[in-house]
Motif scaffolding. Sequence first.
Motif, short mmCIF file in Angstrom:
data_model
loop_
_atom_site.label_atom_id
_atom_site.label_comp_id
_atom_site.label_asym_id
_atom_site.label_seq_id
_atom_site.Cartn_x
_atom_site.Cartn_y
_atom_site.Cartn_z
N LEU A 460 0.92 -1.33 -0.07
CA LEU A 460 0.10 0.12 -0.01
C LEU A 460 0.75 1.34 0.05
CD1 LEU A 460 -2.63 -1.00 2.45
CD2 LEU A 460 -3.11 -0.70 0.11
N SER A 461 2.00 1.22 0.59
CA SER A 461 2.96 2.45 0.85
C SER A 461 3.54 2.65 -0.47
CB SER A 461 4.03 2.06 1.84
OG SER A 461 4.86 3.16 1.82
N ASP A 462 3.78 1.66 -1.31
CA ASP A 462 4.39 1.47 -2.61
C ASP A 462 3.39 2.23 -3.55
OD1 ASP A 462 6.70 0.69 -1.48
OD2 ASP A 462 6.48 -1.46 -2.41
N MET A 463 2.13 1.82 -3.52
CA MET A 463 0.91 2.27 -4.34
C MET A 463 0.74 3.67 -4.16
SD MET A 463 -2.84 1.12 -4.33
CE MET A 463 -3.14 2.45 -2.92
N VAL A 464 0.86 3.98 -3.03
CA VAL A 464 0.64 5.74 -2.83
C VAL A 464 1.57 6.51 -3.31
CG1 VAL A 464 0.22 7.34 -0.85
CG2 VAL A 464 -0.96 5.11 -0.62
N TYR A 465 2.87 5.82 -3.38
CA TYR A 465 4.00 6.87 -3.52
C TYR A 465 3.86 6.60 -5.29
CZ TYR A 465 6.31 7.82 0.69
OH TYR A 465 6.56 8.58 1.95
N PRO A 514 3.27 6.93 9.01
CA PRO A 514 3.13 7.18 7.64
C PRO A 514 2.61 8.32 7.30
CG PRO A 514 1.47 5.91 8.53
CD PRO A 514 2.39 6.23 9.67
N LYS A 515 3.31 9.46 7.79
CA LYS A 515 2.81 10.75 7.61
C LYS A 515 2.80 11.27 5.99
CE LYS A 515 3.21 15.59 9.26
NZ LYS A 515 4.06 16.24 10.27
N ALA A 516 3.83 10.79 5.30
CA ALA A 516 3.92 11.25 4.08
C ALA A 516 3.22 10.76 2.99
CB ALA A 516 5.35 10.59 3.58
N GLU A 517 2.51 9.40 3.48
CA GLU A 517 1.58 8.70 2.63
C GLU A 517 0.01 9.35 2.94
OE1 GLU A 517 4.49 5.17 3.31
OE2 GLU A 517 4.01 6.99 4.19
N ALA A 518 -0.12 9.66 4.10
CA ALA A 518 -1.38 10.34 4.45
C ALA A 518 -1.63 11.79 3.74
CB ALA A 518 -1.29 10.44 5.93
N GLN A 519 -0.33 12.43 3.55
CA GLN A 519 -0.60 13.85 2.96
C GLN A 519 -1.10 13.58 1.73
OE1 GLN A 519 -0.63 16.48 4.39
NE2 GLN A 519 0.58 16.87 5.69
N ARG A 520 -0.69 12.33 1.01
CA ARG A 520 -1.05 11.90 -0.42
C ARG A 520 -2.38 11.35 -0.65
NH1 ARG A 520 4.37 12.30 0.10
NH2 ARG A 520 5.61 12.58 -1.80
N MET A 521 -2.72 10.76 0.31
CA MET A 521 -4.32 10.03 0.46
C MET A 521 -5.18 10.58 1.55
SD MET A 521 -5.65 7.31 -1.24
CE MET A 521 -4.44 6.22 -1.96
N LEU A 522 -6.30 11.15 0.99
CA LEU A 522 -7.38 11.57 1.80
C LEU A 522 -8.10 10.24 2.26
CD1 LEU A 522 -9.15 14.62 0.59
CD2 LEU A 522 -8.00 14.55 2.69
#
Length: 762
Positions: A460-465, A514-522
Amino acid sequence: KTDPPSPVEFFGDDHPDDVDFDKFSTLLGGGLIPVPKKMTPSGSNAVMDALMGNKQNKFKDIIAKTMNGTGCDQIKTIWKDQENCSEPMWRAGLSIAKFCVDSESAAHNISKKHEGYTPEDTRDKMELIKGPYKCTSFDEFNPDVCPNCPNWGKIKSPIVLGSSVVEATEADNIVEVPALDLPFAPATTYVIPAYPRPFFRGTNGGVYIRTTNAEGDPDEKVVYHNDLYVVKRIQDVEMGEAVVVRLHLPKDGVREFTIPLTSVTSKEELRKQMSMNGVAVSRMDDLMTYMTTWVNELQATSVADEARRQFGWTDDSYTSFVVGNQEIFEDSIKANPPSTPTVGLFHAFEPKGTLQEWIDMANFYDRDGFELHQYIVASAFGSPLMALSPVACSGFHVHSKESGLGKTTAMFVGASVWGNPEELVLDKNDTQNSRMLRGEVYHNLPLYIDEMTNAKGDDLSDMVYQLTGGKQRNRMTGGGANTERARGKPWSLQAVTTGNTSIIEKISMYKNGPKAEAQRMLETKAVKLFKEAGTKSITDAHARNAVSIYGHAGTVYIQYVMKNLEEVKKLRDSVQAKIDEVAGLTAENRFWSAGAANNLTGVLVAKKIGLVNYDTNKLFKYVIKLLRENLNAVADMGSSAADTLNDYIHEHWGSILKIKSSDDLRKNQGNGMDDLVIPELDPKVRLVGRYETDLKRAYLIPKPLKAWCGRQQINYGSFIQELKDGFGAKTTKVRLTKGTTTVLPLTHVLFVDCSKVDVETQ
């Protein structure tokens, strides 16, 4: 049939009643006679009619061939020896003249020297003739001439000697016909290009070739009876060079298809490609020559276009938008030839139902409390506008452990703006690579992924990035070739996902903060809206409509955007500024800001042109509430150096030697105790550090700590610097096993006085 004709008179009533055929047969004294049927010439059909429509006959050409010895000596006799020509022979000559384009002059030129000639009598006689006489009739009227003719047995009538194909003029080449498979362009004006010589188009269509025979006379034959020509060359990085072919069918309209150049130069491959696309030709030699001539002509006069390997905007001018097999312009629609990545999805964009039915279906969500569903539908309109933003993708994840909340159906309605949602929405069975490949092909169309529940945190982290990075992974080609596969241009789109759990929570199980992912995914949680009994039939009907009415709204919407691009840009900028101000967004929240601004702008435009009727004021308030909730959630994710150190020590609790300090035992050396201390925890498998329980000092080996930080996606250098600045951490050399029976050499460690950490974090 007598010569001269016998007089015929009618005896009976002036206006006799119709007589039944069977009664007439009985009155003749015989049994019932089968009703005769009109006989049509063998082979007469629509194809033959089309071919005959291109033919013309010139008596002048027959005379020219006759004079050079390749024509008809019977015609020569009729023309030269008019005074001695019999009436049957003269009438046979008139039968040929009548069906020529120069019939008037021809008929009088072969008649004017007859005794008693008048133009009126000649014209009247010619009117009675039903068709051109055959060679056998000429031979019957004047024997011993035809058998010596070089054309005897090769042609059926002298009129063939004057036959030629009428070549189309520029005016003939402008045709308006429906375009097959272009549902939003029911009639298109096509300018058919001049075919490369020696090929030409007949006045009513078709492909012909004109050469010269051994006698120097023109020799014409049909290559294909319908209009068929090459539109352009395209260059596909996988297919290589290819040509786009346009075919005009008399009943179906116009279709375009792409053929690789490798197939054009292979007779059997060309036969397969042509047959697959509706071109039926028994002999391929002339057609293959025709196609290769076209290719050579275009190579000499034009530059190959790049194949459209992605849907969405074709360039930064925003003047055309590709959806399936259609390239949409603000006031027209043209065919988009298939490429290797796109051809498999063309069928997904074929519309079903009507636009009004889609509007009614989408407005099912025009109810209080359905702002979440409205926002998902809005993403279908906001996705093309992402190209106007500096970010590649904004993600939105909807989760709930309950089912039946309409998450999937809302995504289906969003996808139905453009095409068949069952084909366009991805699900749990699709791999990560296939999802990113779809993102690349969709380019500017929305990417919907259903049921992410079973995905692992690292995936999921890879997908968000990767989604927000806008690029497909680099991959190598197959077959052992040491080359990279072709990648499309970066995408700019909206991505919406659903699942039973929060993506950010699942990522937090894999990595620290996972703050960076959270900034990319509402993210938001779906709630049950229809609670009263008897609503299941309503929601079931809506779900059925979502997968059976689609493919209409996108064309209407994108054409409006193109026609009013500057106005849409200004609206988007003003919406984003208002969102940022009211929700308190900063540059760190740029992904949320872009996604919300584009979706709200899209739904405002869609409402203006009558596609939806949502209350945009309530939807705006919902989006602000959503953004603030996510802001608060991200703020709680802040992880200090102390938190990180605490997580590491607890995660490696069994690999850290826990022992009291042995500093004070130096005073007792020589008393037989040999300065040994009983450890509270002695690692059995691996040793990553030492923790002195009485003094609260930690000695950590850097290598495993650095590896753990890497897995948690924590910046190791920043983490160590924060420990040094805030808690006096330092690097030193110690013997980790001091106080135990295990004697190891000194090793480099990170020393942290945890008593200071406790004081600072109280």
